[in-house]
Design a protein around this motif. Structure first.
Motif, PDB file in Angstrom:
ATOM      1  N   MET A   1     -41.481   6.719 -61.780  1.00 37.17           N
ATOM      2  CA  MET A   1     -42.784   6.998 -61.174  1.00 37.17           C
ATOM      3  C   MET A   1     -43.839   7.187 -62.268  1.00 37.17           C
ATOM      4  N   SER A  31     -43.213   2.611 -58.448  1.00 36.51           N
ATOM      5  CA  SER A  31     -43.834   3.730 -57.730  1.00 36.51           C
ATOM      6  C   SER A  31     -44.929   4.288 -58.616  1.00 36.51           C
ATOM      7  N   VAL A 176     -45.206   8.851 -52.544  1.00 35.02           N
ATOM      8  CA  VAL A 176     -45.323   7.965 -53.712  1.00 35.02           C
ATOM      9  C   VAL A 176     -44.040   7.154 -53.897  1.00 35.02           C
ATOM     10  N   ASN A 177     -42.918   7.709 -53.475  1.00 29.91           N
ATOM     11  CA  ASN A 177     -41.662   6.952 -53.549  1.00 29.91           C
ATOM     12  C   ASN A 177     -41.676   5.713 -52.654  1.00 29.91           C
ATOM     13  N   ARG A 178     -42.449   5.781 -51.577  1.00 32.67           N
ATOM     14  CA  ARG A 178     -42.482   4.664 -50.621  1.00 32.67           C
ATOM     15  C   ARG A 178     -43.586   3.671 -50.890  1.00 32.67           C
ATOM     16  N   GLN A 179     -44.715   4.181 -51.389  1.00 35.48           N
ATOM     17  CA  GLN A 179     -45.921   3.345 -51.412  1.00 35.48           C
ATOM     18  C   GLN A 179     -46.846   3.752 -52.550  1.00 35.48           C
TER      19      GLN A 179
END
Ligand code: ASP
Ligand code: MG
Length: 418
Positions: A1, A31, A176-179
């Motif tokens: 991330m 991410s 944030v992990n998804r999008q």
């Protein structure tokens, strides 16, 4: 991330926004949390608007219009039929326009400031997020104020780390992990639900707060210069790029006024050992500057000018020693008023310090200290700091200048001049 931060210069025009979109596009499978500032000089214009609203000045509507037109031109440069896409931006302008009629009887200047100035970041991120989505890059707009929790020191709020960290970890990280998330720098919200700001140029700091809470692998600040230099490359032609610098060295340079990174940015990153890249949004293939734990790197001599400095001169009226009796009192008042001190110097009965020039903060100093000290304030000075000082290095910068105060330590020399 990872966390990316784009400042005002990187989004100052339609073309610039397209360039930012291109950079995000290149990372669309990572991410990523993207922190963006207000566009171009919007924050300055909003500060003028606050002034005009607070003083009920006639030109408040025209300042508002100017801000609106500036953004409309950017939107028009991004897509055809821009009004079809940017209706949420239009809503923000409606809200901002309502602030022109704020009931002024029980609102302070700084509270009004923190109601109005955040619109720069809100509008900018809405425009960018909308444009990214219209270009087929799926991102999500998030209101940073839901995560950055602060006290209520309007215009210079301090972060409530405990609450902020918890919210970012629990609520933001899964998103944030998804999008890819697009959010604002510079703004926060108090526990009473009021908007706050973190101090001018505070978006870098926001990026680092988010990185801290997200346990990010890195932060990248995308700039209109190639990285961190040993002097401001816009002022000094001979400035050299510094490819790598330690956290501690970067904190010191930022503190002395190297404007490339906001002073508070480095500390949270240092605590979690998150590397910071400062690089150009134009020449993206260049590696820029890496700020990391690796300290004690040989740095060239660094030349830093800090503008808008004031000199506060205290003298005890009863000739008592200043250090023994009075320092605590003086610093308590500074802290209460939010005066930030850049340099101090004392003699037996006098104390001088250089502070950021904010005349509003100094108005009552003479009154507050009248029993103990005479206080003299002189302003509009500049402070030159030379880090890794060598004898005489200041001469070429200070020819024909009047030096009002100078101070040297083992590595640093500072000169206040006008
Ligand atoms: N827009 C704010 C300012 O201009 C915050 C930032 O750019 O970092 O001060
Ligand atoms: Mg800025």
């Amino acid at each position: 991330m990872n966390v990316f931060k784009f400042g005002g210069a990187s989004v100052k025009s339609g073309l610039a926004v397209k360039n930012v979109a291109k950079i995000i596009q290149e990372h669309k499978n990572d991410s990523l949390l993207v922190v963006v500032s207000a566009m171009g000089k919007t924050t300055n214009m909003l500060e003028n608007l606050v002034e005009a609203v607070f003083n009920e000045s006639k030109n408040k509507q025209s300042i508002f219009n100017e801000i609106k037109v500036f953004h409309e031109e950017i939107m028009a440069g991004l897509v055809e039929n821009s009004t079809r896409y940017f209706f949420e931006v239009e809503n923000l302008f409606i809200e901002l326009e309502c602030q022109l009629d704020t009931e002024l009887s029980d609102i302070s200047y700084v509270e009004l400031y923190d109601r109005i100035v955040p619109f720069g970041e809100l509008i900018s991120t809405k425009i960018i997020n909308t444009f990214l989505n219209a270009s087929g890059i799926s991102t999500r707009w998030i209101d940073a104020r839901n995560f950055i929790k602060t006290d209520q020191k309007f215009s210079k709020a301090s972060v409530n780390w405990y609450a902020t960290k918890e919210l970012i970890e629990k609520r933001l990280k899964p998103i944030v992990n998804r999008q890819i998330v697009v959010t604002q720098g510079f703004i926060g919200r108090s526990s009473l639900g009021l908007s706050t700001t973190l101090g001018r140029e505070g978006s870098d700091y926001s990026a680092s707060i988010f990185a801290y809470g997200l346990d990010a692998s890195s932060v990248t600040i995308w700039k209109d210069v190639l990285g961190v230099y040993n002097a401001d490359p816009k002022q000094l032609y001979s400035a050299e790029l510094i490819p790598q610098i330690g956290f501690q060295q970067a904190i010191e340079l930022a503190y002395y006024g190297a404007s490339v990174i906001h002073p508070k940015t480095v500390q949270p990153l240092q605590e979690k050992q998150i590397p910071l890249y400062v690089k150009s949004f134009v020449e993206r293939e260049l590696s820029g500057t890496l700020v990391s734990e690796k300290n004690n790197l040989e740095l060239p001599s660094c030349i830093i000018f800090k503008d808008k400095q004031a000199l506060l001169d205290f003298k005890t009226k009863d000739f008592s020693f200043i250090v023994e009796n009075h320092m605590t009192h003086i610093f308590q008042v500074f802290s209460d008023l939010g005066i930030s001190v850049n340099l101090i110097q004392n003699s037996a009965i006098s104390f001088r310090c250089i502070v950021d020039d904010e005349p509003k903060l100094f108005e009552n100093l003479a009154e507050i200290f009248k029993d103990k000290f005479s206080v003299r304030v002189t302003s509009t000075h500049r402070l030159l700091t030379i880090y890794n000082y060598t004898n005489g290095a200041e001469e070429k910068y200070l020819e024909d200048k009047k030096v009002l105060l100078e101070q040297k330590s083992l590595i640093t020399a500072q000169f206040l001049f006008s």
